[in-house]
Structure formats: C-alpha cells, structure tokens
Design a protein around this motif. Structure first.
Motif, PDB file in Angstrom:
ATOM      1  N   ILE A 324       0.831  -1.210   0.000  1.00 24.05           N
ATOM      2  CA  ILE A 324       0.000   0.000   0.000  1.00 24.05           C
ATOM      3  C   ILE A 324       0.867   1.262   0.000  1.00 24.05           C
ATOM      4  N   GLU A 325       2.025   1.222   0.673  1.00 28.35           N
ATOM      5  CA  GLU A 325       2.926   2.373   0.639  1.00 28.35           C
ATOM      6  C   GLU A 325       3.533   2.562  -0.749  1.00 28.35           C
ATOM      7  N   LEU A 326       3.830   1.460  -1.416  1.00 26.07           N
ATOM      8  CA  LEU A 326       4.367   1.549  -2.773  1.00 26.07           C
ATOM      9  C   LEU A 326       3.363   2.194  -3.717  1.00 26.07           C
ATOM     10  N   LEU A 327       2.081   1.841  -3.567  1.00 24.63           N
ATOM     11  CA  LEU A 327       1.052   2.430  -4.420  1.00 24.63           C
ATOM     12  C   LEU A 327       0.773   3.878  -4.054  1.00 24.63           C
ATOM     13  N   ARG A 328       0.997   4.249  -2.821  1.00 29.34           N
ATOM     14  CA  ARG A 328       0.774   5.635  -2.416  1.00 29.34           C
ATOM     15  C   ARG A 328       1.902   6.560  -2.875  1.00 29.34           C
ATOM     16  N   TYR A 329       3.143   6.091  -2.750  1.00 35.38           N
ATOM     17  CA  TYR A 329       4.269   7.007  -2.914  1.00 35.38           C
ATOM     18  C   TYR A 329       5.315   6.595  -3.944  1.00 35.38           C
ATOM     19  N   ALA A 330       5.299   5.366  -4.433  1.00 32.85           N
ATOM     20  CA  ALA A 330       6.396   4.920  -5.302  1.00 32.85           C
ATOM     21  C   ALA A 330       6.068   5.013  -6.782  1.00 32.85           C
ATOM     22  N   VAL A 331       4.831   4.673  -7.182  1.00 35.04           N
ATOM     23  CA  VAL A 331       4.503   4.602  -8.607  1.00 35.04           C
ATOM     24  C   VAL A 331       3.362   5.558  -8.943  1.00 35.04           C
ATOM     25  N   ASP A 332       3.382   6.030 -10.184  1.00 38.35           N
ATOM     26  CA  ASP A 332       2.376   6.974 -10.676  1.00 38.35           C
ATOM     27  C   ASP A 332       1.165   6.190 -11.186  1.00 38.35           C
ATOM     28  N   LEU A 333       0.037   6.393 -10.564  1.00 35.69           N
ATOM     29  CA  LEU A 333      -1.186   5.674 -10.935  1.00 35.69           C
ATOM     30  C   LEU A 333      -2.047   6.449 -11.913  1.00 35.69           C
ATOM     31  N   THR A 334      -1.652   7.673 -12.251  1.00 35.91           N
ATOM     32  CA  THR A 334      -2.511   8.531 -13.076  1.00 35.91           C
ATOM     33  C   THR A 334      -1.864   8.982 -14.380  1.00 35.91           C
ATOM     34  N   SER A 335      -0.636   8.561 -14.655  1.00 36.72           N
ATOM     35  CA  SER A 335       0.047   9.036 -15.857  1.00 36.72           C
ATOM     36  C   SER A 335      -0.563   8.432 -17.110  1.00 36.72           C
ATOM     37  N   LEU A 336      -0.364   9.113 -18.236  1.00 31.95           N
ATOM     38  CA  LEU A 336      -0.831   8.585 -19.514  1.00 31.95           C
ATOM     39  C   LEU A 336      -0.183   7.227 -19.764  1.00 31.95           C
ATOM     40  N   PRO A 337      -0.962   6.228 -20.138  1.00 33.19           N
ATOM     41  CA  PRO A 337      -0.406   4.874 -20.275  1.00 33.19           C
ATOM     42  C   PRO A 337       0.555   4.744 -21.447  1.00 33.19           C
ATOM     43  N   ARG A 338       1.635   4.035 -21.211  1.00 37.73           N
ATOM     44  CA  ARG A 338       2.554   3.677 -22.283  1.00 37.73           C
ATOM     45  C   ARG A 338       2.036   2.421 -22.972  1.00 37.73           C
ATOM     46  N   LYS A 339       2.445   2.246 -24.217  1.00 39.23           N
ATOM     47  CA  LYS A 339       2.083   1.015 -24.919  1.00 39.23           C
ATOM     48  C   LYS A 339       2.695  -0.205 -24.229  1.00 39.23           C
ATOM     49  N   ALA A 340       3.880  -0.016 -23.659  1.00 37.17           N
ATOM     50  CA  ALA A 340       4.528  -1.141 -22.980  1.00 37.17           C
ATOM     51  C   ALA A 340       3.703  -1.620 -21.794  1.00 37.17           C
ATOM     52  N   LEU A 341       3.003  -0.716 -21.118  1.00 35.68           N
ATOM     53  CA  LEU A 341       2.128  -1.110 -20.014  1.00 35.68           C
ATOM     54  C   LEU A 341       0.987  -1.983 -20.537  1.00 35.68           C
ATOM     55  N   LEU A 342       0.371  -1.572 -21.639  1.00 33.34           N
ATOM     56  CA  LEU A 342      -0.716  -2.362 -22.226  1.00 33.34           C
ATOM     57  C   LEU A 342      -0.200  -3.716 -22.705  1.00 33.34           C
ATOM     58  N   ARG A 343       1.032  -3.709 -23.238  1.00 34.67           N
ATOM     59  CA  ARG A 343       1.624  -4.968 -23.705  1.00 34.67           C
ATOM     60  C   ARG A 343       1.813  -5.932 -22.537  1.00 34.67           C
ATOM     61  N   MET A 344       2.263  -5.394 -21.400  1.00 35.36           N
ATOM     62  CA  MET A 344       2.425  -6.226 -20.211  1.00 35.36           C
ATOM     63  C   MET A 344       1.071  -6.719 -19.716  1.00 35.36           C
ATOM     64  N   MET A 345       0.072  -5.839 -19.693  1.00 38.20           N
ATOM     65  CA  MET A 345      -1.251  -6.217 -19.212  1.00 38.20           C
ATOM     66  C   MET A 345      -1.845  -7.342 -20.054  1.00 38.20           C
ATOM     67  N   ALA A 346      -1.553  -7.316 -21.353  1.00 36.50           N
ATOM     68  CA  ALA A 346      -2.077  -8.364 -22.237  1.00 36.50           C
ATOM     69  C   ALA A 346      -1.592  -9.746 -21.807  1.00 36.50           C
TER      70      ALA A 346
END
Length: 703
Positions: A324-346
């Motif tokens: 929960i701390e990582l999601l609060r302060y470590a990573v951006d949850l609102t940035s414009l998605p990269r194609k690489a993120l969608l590729r990983m999600m697939a």
C-alpha cells in the motif's frame, strides 16, 4: 578515430520524471541479451567510468523547466563546464536520445529508434559469439503477430460481451474507476498486428518479511529519495484568491518551517517540492481490482532486484515497506499509459478477447484507438476496470509504471519579511475530459492540498486549519530564477495566471530592500509587470497586493489584460500578455537595450512562453532595426547570460499531472563524432543548445 571495435558500451541517462531512466534501462537490458557488454549509469555517476577512454556512449536524456538538465545530471553538467580540452570525446562515438515536451506517445519514436540502434551498434562494438542481432527471439516481444494465433496458457475466463461488443467491466460497479470508451470495430478486419512494443523488463520481486509484521503507514516511507533533506512543514494558513464563479480555483497557502531555523535559505522565485500521496480511494480500489486484501497490502515487504537486473532509482530503497505504501508514494497511478504497459497487461489477461484488444491497442493497427484512450487520460484503475480479467502481479506493475514524482511550486514570499514560512499559490486541478467522454478528473497534489484546506471557496476568505504536516524539500537552485542581488537592474516580469506568484515575492522583497536601503533609492531599477487573467473581477490574483505595490511606486508599471473581456483581440485591443508587450514595444526596447533589463517569464511553456518570445523578437526587429534571425540569436544569448530567465510549466495536455510532463516527442541524433565541441545532426549542422552558462555543450535540445 580508430576503426577497431570497442569491447563495451555505456548507457547514460538523465531523467526528471523517470521516462528517460526507464528507456535507458531497457536499452541496457536488451544490449546484454544481444551479447554486448554494457554498463548503465545516471549522468551524475559519470566518474564511475573514464570518459576519456570510453569509445561507445549512449545518452538518454530529458530536459526540465526551460531546457535545464534534470536534477540527476547537474553534477555532470558542472563537470562538462570545467572541461577545457577542445578534443574532449573526440575519440568516442555516441548517440543521443533526447526527450522533449510533447504529448505524443513515447513509443512513436522510441521503439523505431531503438530498433535501428542495434545494427549500427554491431558495427562499432564487440558482440559475443552466438548472438544474432537479427534474431528477434532474444527479446520478450514480437514485431508481428497473427491475431488468430493469440492464445493463453493460463486458464481462461469466459468471454463476457455487452451489446456493443465491449467486455463487461464487472468490477466497475464497486470501484471508482471508469471504463475507457473505445471502438474495436476495426479489430474485426485485422489479421495481423505489427510494431508491437517490448514488454517491460522484469526487474522487481517482492520479498515478504519472515515475521508477519505490518507497516503502520503513519510516516513517510523511507524509500523516498529527494535531492535535499525532507522537511515536515506545517500548513498554517490558506486563502482563496479567486471568485467562486471563476473557471479555475486558485489557493494561496503558507507553510510554517520555523523549527528548521536557518537550515532553510531561500529567495523569492526559488522552488520547493511537495511529496503528496496518490489518492487513498484510488489506491484502495487498485488493490481491490488486483485482488489484494487489506492484510496483504499492509504486510511488511521489501523490493529486491530480479537476478541480473537492477532496480529503478525510485525503488532501490524500498525496504521494510508495504504494497500500500508503494502504491501511495512509489509509482504513478494517473500518468498517460505507455504502450509497454498495455503490452504487459495483455500477458495477464485471462480473457482471450481482452488480451487481443490490449494487443491491438499497442500495435500499429490500433494507433487511432490508442490515441483515443490517451485522450481520456485513464488511470491504471480505469484500465483494470476496462479489462477486468487482467490481474498482473504487483511486481509487474512496479516494473511498468513510472515513478510517482513530487510537485514543484515557486516561493511567493521574501525571507526579509518572514524566513519562517514558505508561501505559494496554485490552481486546483479539477476538470472534465472533453466530450464525448466527460469524465471528472482531479490533480494529485492540488486536490490533496485542497482537501487539507477544507475546500474553501470564498474569494479573499482566510482560514487557519488544523496544524497539518506536509512533507516538502527545497529544490536545488540551478535556474537563477530569483530576484537579482544587483538592485540597479530593471526587471521586466511577465506572468499570466499563477505565473504571477513568484513576482509577488520579487515585489515583496524589493519593498523591504527599499525600506532598508532608502539612502540608495535613486539606484533601484524599474520594475514592470505584465499580467494576464480571464476576468479581473473573478481571477485577478493578488490584486490588492499588486495595486498596493503600484501605489507605493515599487512597481513602475502594472499592465493587466483580460482575455475574456468584450472585444479582446479585436481591432488592436490586447488579449494576452504578448499583446501588451508589443503595445509598449519602444519602452521595452529601451529597457532591454540601454538599461540592460532582466526579463523573467513564468507560466505555460507551450503557448504563452513561445508567444512572448516571438513578441520580444518582434520588438528587437522593429525598434532595434535588426534581422529576425539576429533577434532570436540575441534572445538565446541573453538566456545563456541569465538576462532572460523562464520558469515554465510543461505538459498542460495532461492536467491531472499538476504541471508535470505529459509525454514526450524525441529528437533523433545518430552516431556522430564530437566535432568542435558541438554535437551535430545527420546533416552536420550544429544543434541548438540547452540553456547553460557555457560555450561547451555535449547534449543539445531541439528548440
């Protein structure tokens, strides 16, 4: 330059928001897979190698502010300025991937650039035997994929369809996320998907504590790294600067830092960073969408590197923390998605139709819908709601999401008046995406601050809320965007909207200087302020203070323009600050040419700053009787001499970023030798420089 191949290469990166680091890391990892001996360093670690001996260098860099180097490149640029040799790096071959401010997706230029890198690299660098640079099997991605061949080895969930052919987002009824509106009708006629991006390198693994310890989350996580020490300031005062009917809501805030005493030194115009968390509801719902319960989310963990890899900078200190701390302060949850993120999600979509759609979105064939997706500025939660069968491990999200970054604000007050407080102003980012989407979006930091202030809305109303801690840190001042110590210099200040904030500090400072140095009153240079707002009665920020400075004679001229006034922009009536500049062109030219005035511009980089620069060039051409090309060169020289300073916000196409970068378009520079202390483009033309006080430039930015 010897034709002998180099035994190794070095990948350097300079990154303000994490994109350049992410790209450089992937280049380094793929270079290793392709059999090259590669090192991977941030610019400020340049002393770990001998640049005078390295033959192959790859630089991946962004710029920040007005073309300034990122924070983790300041030492490197100081080092470059000390270099006196005219043959520095003449022995080396290098290539530069420069990230500039544009809202286009990274992959549009990055992936083809990287793809073309390997053949050129093989000509100049030794590659281990048995590694074929044409064998795409060495990377965990493909360039072309048959739609009919897309299968999953994991157990599939049933394909759930609605009447419009979209997957039924079963989670959306309980979560705050919004399903992305997309049209997959073109997908039905697509037989092959091409130009698929690389899957992000797997570099993070979660290691649970041996004991079932839980992290309280009551203090700031220790993994946060800042360029200067973190300060726990206290929110002591809030004031709404705008009328309730204004298009934007602007707040003035004051932070109490007196317990830090003389440890904090600042001047008006200096900046500080605020460490705001991601929204609690967003974090909670991302955990729910991923199937992570509260106990698991709070359990003590550490993030360790996958063997043979290295953790990104923002996760290197992630020890004894929690998901929960990582999601609060470590990573951006609102940035414009990269194609690489969608590729990983697939890869983690158990529903075959959802997987195909995710692959389509990140392919060449799906570019129109990918752009449509980005127009809606979706959060990671929106993507998980839109594709509910996708449940990637938290480690893979850590790999694929950019770092959560601080938000920077200019200091409004003068330490001569109060050195125990930091004042600043900001627009509360609260808007709806364009039709037909019409989705409500909030900024990360500004909405958090707005909540802390009690959501006050009354113009001019002051509020002293409960004493609340706000973690901040002082920005290292490399910009010189502060009131100059030379009191004789005239100042031309241009700042529409919240861009006026630092100039209030300038004027406050000058007021106190004039009181303390009254015997030198004749030596103080004139101060001119060009300010723009929509309507004076609704959003004239700091009006009372500014008109007071004018009345006292601290301001020589206060020139205000209303962009929404009747007839604005018609029949010569000014609409924007650049119009006011042209109207007073002869006086501005005299200040610039005869009195060596300093010019300060604060605000939007994309529109206002460009137009102001054009207006200044027009004034030099008209009243200085010089060619336009010479006028533009003169303005660049003034930038280098710190006579013309700009503090600009980039990335306004991504309002939820509170002024941070929205996306990047890239400057492509192929392997070129260092020649006459300049980097050259493919046609042997010197490239325009970063704004640096030096004649020696290594990295160059297209302006």
């Amino acid at each position: 330059m010897t034709t002998e191949k180099s035994e190794n290469l070095v990948v350097f990166y300079a990154s303000q928001t994490g994109n350049a680091e992410w790209i450089a890391k992937n280049i380094h990892q793929e270079a290793l897979k392709r059999g090259f001996s590669s090192e991977y360093l941030v610019f400020d670690e340049h002393d770990k190698v001998e640049l005078s001996k390295e033959k192959i260098l790859i630089f991946v860099t962004s710029s920040t502010g007005d073309g300034d180097p990122p924070d983790n490149a300041t030492k490197f640029f100081r080092y470059l300025r000390k270099v006196k040799s005219k043959t520095f790096l003449s022995h080396a071959k290098f290539t530069i991937l420069g990230l500039a401010d544009d809202a286009l997706g990274l992959e549009t230029v990055v992936d083809p650039w990287i793809e073309n890198l390997w053949a050129t690299l093989a000509n100049v660098c030794v590659q281990k035997q048995g590694h074929n640079i044409d064998a795409e099997e060495i990377i965990d991605s493909v360039k072309t994929l048959s739609v009919n061949s897309i299968t999953k080895t994991v157990q599939e969930s049933p394909d759930i369809q609605t009447t419009n052919g979209k997957s039924n987002g079963q989670l959306s009824g309980n979560l705050s996320g919004v399903k992305v509106v997309l049209d997959f009708s073109e997908f039905d006629d697509t037989s092959q998907l091409t130009a698929l991006p690389r899957i992000p390198v797997s570099c993070c693994k979660i290691v649970k504590s041996r004991k079932e310890n839980f992290v309280s989350g009551s203090s700031l996580p220790s993994f946060i790294v800042t360029p200067t020490p973190i300060i726990n300031s206290r929110l002591s005062f809030v004031r709404c600067l705008t009328h309730p009917g204004s298009v934007k809501k602007t707040l003035h805030m004051e932070l109490d830092v007196k317990e830090y005493g003389k440890k904090i030194q600042f001047s008006p115009g200096d900046a500080f960073g605020i460490l705001a968390p991601n929204d609690d509801i967003l974090v909670r719902d991302v955990l729910t969408a991923l199937g992570i319960d509260e106990n698991e989310a709070k359990q003590e963990i550490s993030v360790e590197p996958v063997e043979g890899t290295e953790l990104p900078t923002h996760l290197k200190q992630a020890k004894s923390t929690s998901i929960i701390e990582l999601l609060r302060y470590a990573v951006d949850l609102t940035s414009l998605p990269r194609k690489a993120l969608l590729r990983m999600m697939a890869e983690y979509a158990s529903n075959s139709l959802e997987r195909k759609k995710l692959l389509f979105l990140c392919s060449k064939q799906g570019i129109q819908q990918f752009n449509r997706l980005r127009e809606q500025i979706p959060t990671i939660l929106d993507l998980l709601v839109t594709f509910p069968s996708c449940k990637p491990p938290i480690e893979r999200l850590l790999d694929a999401l950019p770092p959560h970054k601080p938000r920077y604000y200019s200091i409004v007050n003068s330490p001569l008046l109060n050195s125990d407080a930091l004042h600043f102003a900001f627009n509360v980012v609260d808007y709806h995406t364009p039709d037909p989407y019409n989705v409500h979006r909030l900024g990360v930091c500004t909405s958090w601050l707005n909540k802390l202030s009690g959501n006050i809305t009354e113009e001019g109303r002051s509020l002293a809320p409960l004493m609340i801690d706000i973690p901040i840190f002082m920005e290292i001042n490399t910009r010189s965007f502060t009131i100059p110590p030379d009191i004789s210099k005239p100042l031309i200040m241009i700042g529409p909207g919240t861009g006026v904030a630092p100039f209030v500090g300038f004027l406050n400072h000058r007021e106190l200087q004039m009181k303390n140095l009254s015997e030198y009153s004749e030596q103080f240079g004139e101060m001119w302020l060009f300010y723009g707002c929509r309507k004076k009665e609704k959003d004239f920020l700091y009006r009372q203070e500014l008109e007071g400075f004018l009345k006292q004679g601290i301001l020589k001229e206060l020139l205000v323009v209303e962009s929404r006034a009747p007839g604005a922009g018609l029949n010569g009536k000014p609409k924007y600050v650049q119009d006011l500049l042209r109207n007073r062109g002869s006086e501005i030219f005299k200040l610039m040419s005869q009195n060596e005035a300093m010019i300060f511009v604060c605000g939007d980089a994309k529109g206002m700053a460009k137009d102001v620069n054009e207006s200044l060039a027009d004034i030099l051409v008209e009243h200085g009787k010089i060619e336009r090309s010479d006028a533009l060169k003169l303005l660049i020289r003034w930038m280098e001499e710190r006579r013309y300073l700009r503090d600009l916000v980039v990335g306004l196409n991504d309002p939820n970023k509170d002024g941070n970068y929205a996306g990047y378009q890239l400057t492509r520079i192929t392997f070129k030798k260092w020649k006459n202390n300049q980097v050259q483009d493919d046609h042997n033309r010197p490239l325009p420089s970063f704004r640096m006080h030096s004649s020696r430039h290594l990295l160059k930015r297209r302006t």
